[in-house]
Design an enzyme around this catalytic site. Structure first.
Site, PDB file in Angstrom:
ATOM      1  N   CYS A  12     -19.718  29.025  15.531  1.00  0.00           N
ATOM      2  CA  CYS A  12     -18.978  30.555  15.229  1.00  0.00           C
ATOM      3  C   CYS A  12     -17.187  30.872  15.340  1.00  0.00           C
ATOM      4  O   CYS A  12     -16.701  30.891  15.071  1.00  0.00           O
ATOM      5  CB  CYS A  12     -20.086  31.799  15.431  1.00  0.00           C
ATOM      6  SG  CYS A  12     -22.123  31.174  15.584  1.00  0.00           S
ATOM      7  N   ARG A  43     -26.734  21.317  21.811  1.00  0.00           N
ATOM      8  CA  ARG A  43     -27.586  21.733  22.901  1.00  0.00           C
ATOM      9  C   ARG A  43     -28.622  20.680  24.384  1.00  0.00           C
ATOM     10  O   ARG A  43     -28.566  20.511  23.533  1.00  0.00           O
ATOM     11  CB  ARG A  43     -28.401  22.909  22.052  1.00  0.00           C
ATOM     12  CG  ARG A  43     -27.010  23.745  21.219  1.00  0.00           C
ATOM     13  CD  ARG A  43     -27.916  24.528  20.646  1.00  0.00           C
ATOM     14  NE  ARG A  43     -27.376  25.552  19.420  1.00  0.00           N
ATOM     15  CZ  ARG A  43     -27.799  26.529  18.594  1.00  0.00           C
ATOM     16  NH1 ARG A  43     -28.958  26.579  19.200  1.00  0.00           N
ATOM     17  NH2 ARG A  43     -27.224  26.544  17.836  1.00  0.00           N
ATOM     18  N   GLN A  49     -26.304  21.973  11.813  1.00  0.00           N
ATOM     19  CA  GLN A  49     -26.956  22.434  10.466  1.00  0.00           C
ATOM     20  C   GLN A  49     -25.910  22.588   9.471  1.00  0.00           C
ATOM     21  O   GLN A  49     -24.919  22.138   8.967  1.00  0.00           O
ATOM     22  CB  GLN A  49     -26.825  24.251  11.650  1.00  0.00           C
ATOM     23  CG  GLN A  49     -27.637  24.250  11.980  1.00  0.00           C
ATOM     24  CD  GLN A  49     -27.599  26.016  13.307  1.00  0.00           C
ATOM     25  OE1 GLN A  49     -28.390  26.385  12.975  1.00  0.00           O
ATOM     26  NE2 GLN A  49     -26.481  26.359  13.683  1.00  0.00           N
ATOM     27  N   ASP A  77     -23.977  24.968   8.696  1.00  0.00           N
ATOM     28  CA  ASP A  77     -24.290  26.193   9.163  1.00  0.00           C
ATOM     29  C   ASP A  77     -22.832  27.284   8.081  1.00  0.00           C
ATOM     30  O   ASP A  77     -21.632  26.574   7.825  1.00  0.00           O
ATOM     31  CB  ASP A  77     -23.255  25.741  10.542  1.00  0.00           C
ATOM     32  CG  ASP A  77     -23.249  27.391  11.131  1.00  0.00           C
ATOM     33  OD1 ASP A  77     -23.431  28.192  10.385  1.00  0.00           O
ATOM     34  OD2 ASP A  77     -22.734  27.253  12.219  1.00  0.00           O
ATOM     35  N   HIS A  94     -20.192  30.293   7.582  1.00  0.00           N
ATOM     36  CA  HIS A  94     -19.582  31.661   8.596  1.00  0.00           C
ATOM     37  C   HIS A  94     -18.745  32.701   7.494  1.00  0.00           C
ATOM     38  O   HIS A  94     -17.853  32.139   6.253  1.00  0.00           O
ATOM     39  CB  HIS A  94     -19.010  31.747   9.777  1.00  0.00           C
ATOM     40  CG  HIS A  94     -19.832  31.202  10.515  1.00  0.00           C
ATOM     41  ND1 HIS A  94     -19.955  30.325  10.809  1.00  0.00           N
ATOM     42  CD2 HIS A  94     -20.444  32.146  11.677  1.00  0.00           C
ATOM     43  CE1 HIS A  94     -21.389  29.661  12.048  1.00  0.00           C
ATOM     44  NE2 HIS A  94     -21.300  31.261  12.503  1.00  0.00           N
ATOM     45  N   LYS A 142     -30.222  41.555  11.009  1.00  0.00           N
ATOM     46  CA  LYS A 142     -30.403  39.786  10.654  1.00  0.00           C
ATOM     47  C   LYS A 142     -31.789  40.177   9.267  1.00  0.00           C
ATOM     48  O   LYS A 142     -32.501  40.797   9.560  1.00  0.00           O
ATOM     49  CB  LYS A 142     -30.664  39.428  11.422  1.00  0.00           C
ATOM     50  CG  LYS A 142     -31.586  39.429  12.256  1.00  0.00           C
ATOM     51  CD  LYS A 142     -31.813  38.543  13.519  1.00  0.00           C
ATOM     52  CE  LYS A 142     -33.107  38.410  14.161  1.00  0.00           C
ATOM     53  NZ  LYS A 142     -33.884  37.490  14.912  1.00  0.00           N
ATOM     54  N   HIS A 158     -23.283  35.365   9.569  1.00  0.00           N
ATOM     55  CA  HIS A 158     -24.152  33.946   9.808  1.00  0.00           C
ATOM     56  C   HIS A 158     -24.905  33.457   9.136  1.00  0.00           C
ATOM     57  O   HIS A 158     -26.099  33.975   9.139  1.00  0.00           O
ATOM     58  CB  HIS A 158     -23.983  33.521  11.763  1.00  0.00           C
ATOM     59  CG  HIS A 158     -23.718  33.905  12.685  1.00  0.00           C
ATOM     60  ND1 HIS A 158     -22.898  33.778  13.646  1.00  0.00           N
ATOM     61  CD2 HIS A 158     -23.073  36.025  13.015  1.00  0.00           C
ATOM     62  CE1 HIS A 158     -21.682  33.983  13.899  1.00  0.00           C
ATOM     63  NE2 HIS A 158     -22.455  35.141  13.454  1.00  0.00           N
TER      64      HIS A 158
HETATM   65 ZN   LIG Z   1     -22.663  31.734  13.757  1.00  0.00          ZN
END
Ligand SMILES: [Zn+2]
Length: 465
Positions: free
Chosen positions: A66, A95, A113, A115, A117, A245, A300
């Site tokens: 992000c 992580r 991921q 991922d 945005h 969310k 996200h």
């Molecule tokens: Zn994010």
């Protein structure tokens, strides 16, 4: 890209300053791998540094994308015409999970991921969420799973913290964890503890984040959910403090649910990074006033979540027998005899049927093959392998010595289909697939079932005898 995403690859390591800005340093630090700089004499005195200085120059591997995507957004002046801006990123994330929490592929310290945005205007939220839901639905249909959806709305004690709290837990749910949301819950979810960074709430005219914005955003999410025709329920008060969310639970063939996909609205991170866009055509009077430069909403979005974890779920759900379109080893090609096996089997060239083998009969069978000198079985296998489309994986197994041993090896290696080539197949220009019989090489890709469709069985085979 079909869905209008732009793929970016952002760096692995970022400065402490960035993580302080995003709020991760304060609230997520123990889950991050920090990186000490080797060059410690940037100030020119060449001396050693104190522990405090070392600490201040520390960097960190990214645990999520992000903040990096915020930097991409902020790298140029943006106009309303640039929105929605959808950034997708598959880069590895790190992580520092506790050793005891690690498990197989489901919980790892380095993962990927799908991922993304999305930076958009408030008015675009509904359409973006609807698209994201359609995308998620399509993905899980392909994987043969059904999805159910929970909308989590505004937490009770939101007031006060919204302007300043970090969205450090974003992209946590459904990411690397086992879906029970503990990555989110190990962060301070009470906004009251986060409301001290007054420097970040400098723009008091927060059009985003106020009660009306929440209400509108939740309304847009409900509309998007209704339009998706997915089964959904509402969990009042369970939203993150930075925005409402949507969590998606995918149910596998065995009936087990897995929280994978997530779509989260975020009013806070754009504020922390002071992201703005021109609401009107550039150059108008007062274009730099706050009203003319509103903040985008950040969404996200992850459909698969952690790809590693999804693989674990798929492997367990299928007992290791992945759907054929997803299978990493599709067809093994095995010559019945190993005559003319080159020393380096991979180095032979296509169509060089010059070597004399025992079967030199000219063929012009129903496959439309022109008359030529027949290749050896090994050469035939290699030719078939080279002729397969790029999405089909194959391997010629020409060793070890006996046919039985070669077939055993193919089974041990986990090949989905075993295609054997003997004199008869060489003559006919065909292969003989175990369970399906003789078929033309160009029909091999047809064995792969389309995502979501049943696998072909022997009874379906169209044998070209
Ligand atoms: Zn994010």
């Amino acid at each position: 890209m079909q869905y209008g995403y732009e793929e970016v690859i952002t760096p692995q390591v970022f400065t402490r300053e960035l993580w302080e800005r995003s709020g991760h340093w304060e609230h997520y630090r123990e889950d991050m791998f920090t990186v000490s700089r080797g060059r410690k004499d940037d100030d020119g005195d060449g001396g050693t540094v104190s522990a405090a200085e070392d600490e201040s120059t520390m960097m960190s591997l990214k645990p999520m994308n992000c903040p990096a995507h915020c930097l991409v957004f902020a790298s140029a002046r943006r106009s309303y015409r640039d929105l929605p801006m959808r950034l997708a990123d598959f880069s590895p994330l790190h992580r520092d999970e506790a050793t005891g929490a690690l498990g197989g592929l489901t919980r790892v310290r380095r993962f990927h991921q799908d991922d993304a945005h999305i930076f958009c205007t408030e008015a675009q939220v509904g359409a973006e969420v609807q698209d994201a839901l359609a995308f998620v639905q399509r993905v899980y249909e392909m994987l043969g799973m059904t999805v159910s959806v929970v909308l989590s709305t505004r937490p009770e004690e939101k007031e006060g913290g919204l302007a300043a709290g970090p969205a450090a837990s974003c992209c946590g749910g459904g990411g690397n964890g086992d879906g029970d949301g503990d990555e989110i819950s190990n962060l301070p979810s009470s906004s009251s503890s986060l409301s001290t960074s007054s420097s970040l709430s400098s723009s008091s005219s927060s059009s985003l984040g106020d009660d009306a914005t929440w209400a509108r955003a939740e309304g847009a999410l409900r509309e998007a959910l209704d339009a998706s025709r997915l089964p959904w329920t509402e969990s009042p008060g369970d939203g993150a403090f930075y925005g409402p969310k949507i969590d998606v639970t995918a149910t596998d063939a065995a009936g087990r649910g897995h929280q994978c996909a997530t779509i989260q609205l975020d009013f806070v991170t754009p504020r922390r990074f002071d992201l703005r866009y021109d609401a009107t055509a550039a150059g108008t009077e007062g274009a730099d006033a706050d009203d003319a430069r509103p903040r985008p909403v950040m969404i996200h979005r992850a459909a698969l979540g952690s790809v590693e974890r999804l693989m674990a779920i798929m492997l367990e759900a299928t007992g290791g027998n992945l759907p054929s379109w997803l299978h990493p080893r599709q067809v093994a090609l095995i010559p019945v005899d190993d005559r003319n096996v080159p020393v380096d089997a991979a180095s032979t060239t296509a169509g060089a049927a010059s070597s004399t083998s025992s079967s030199t009969s000219s063929t012009s069978t129903g496959t439309g093959t022109t008359t030529r000198t027949a290749p050896s079985a090994v050469e035939m296998c290699e030719r078939v392998a080279r002729g397969l489309p790029a999405h089909m994986t194959s391997r010629v197994i020409a060793r070890p010595g006996t046919l039985g041993a070669r077939i055993r090896r193919a089974r041990e290696e986990g090949w989905r289909w075993i295609a054997v080539v003997g004199d008869r197949e060489v003559e006919n220009g065909t292969v003989n697939v175990k369970g399906f019989g003789e078929m033309r090489p160009e029909d091999l890709p047809g064995l792969i079932a389309k995502p979501g469709e049943p696998e072909r069985t022997a009874g379906d085979s169209e044998e070209s005898k």
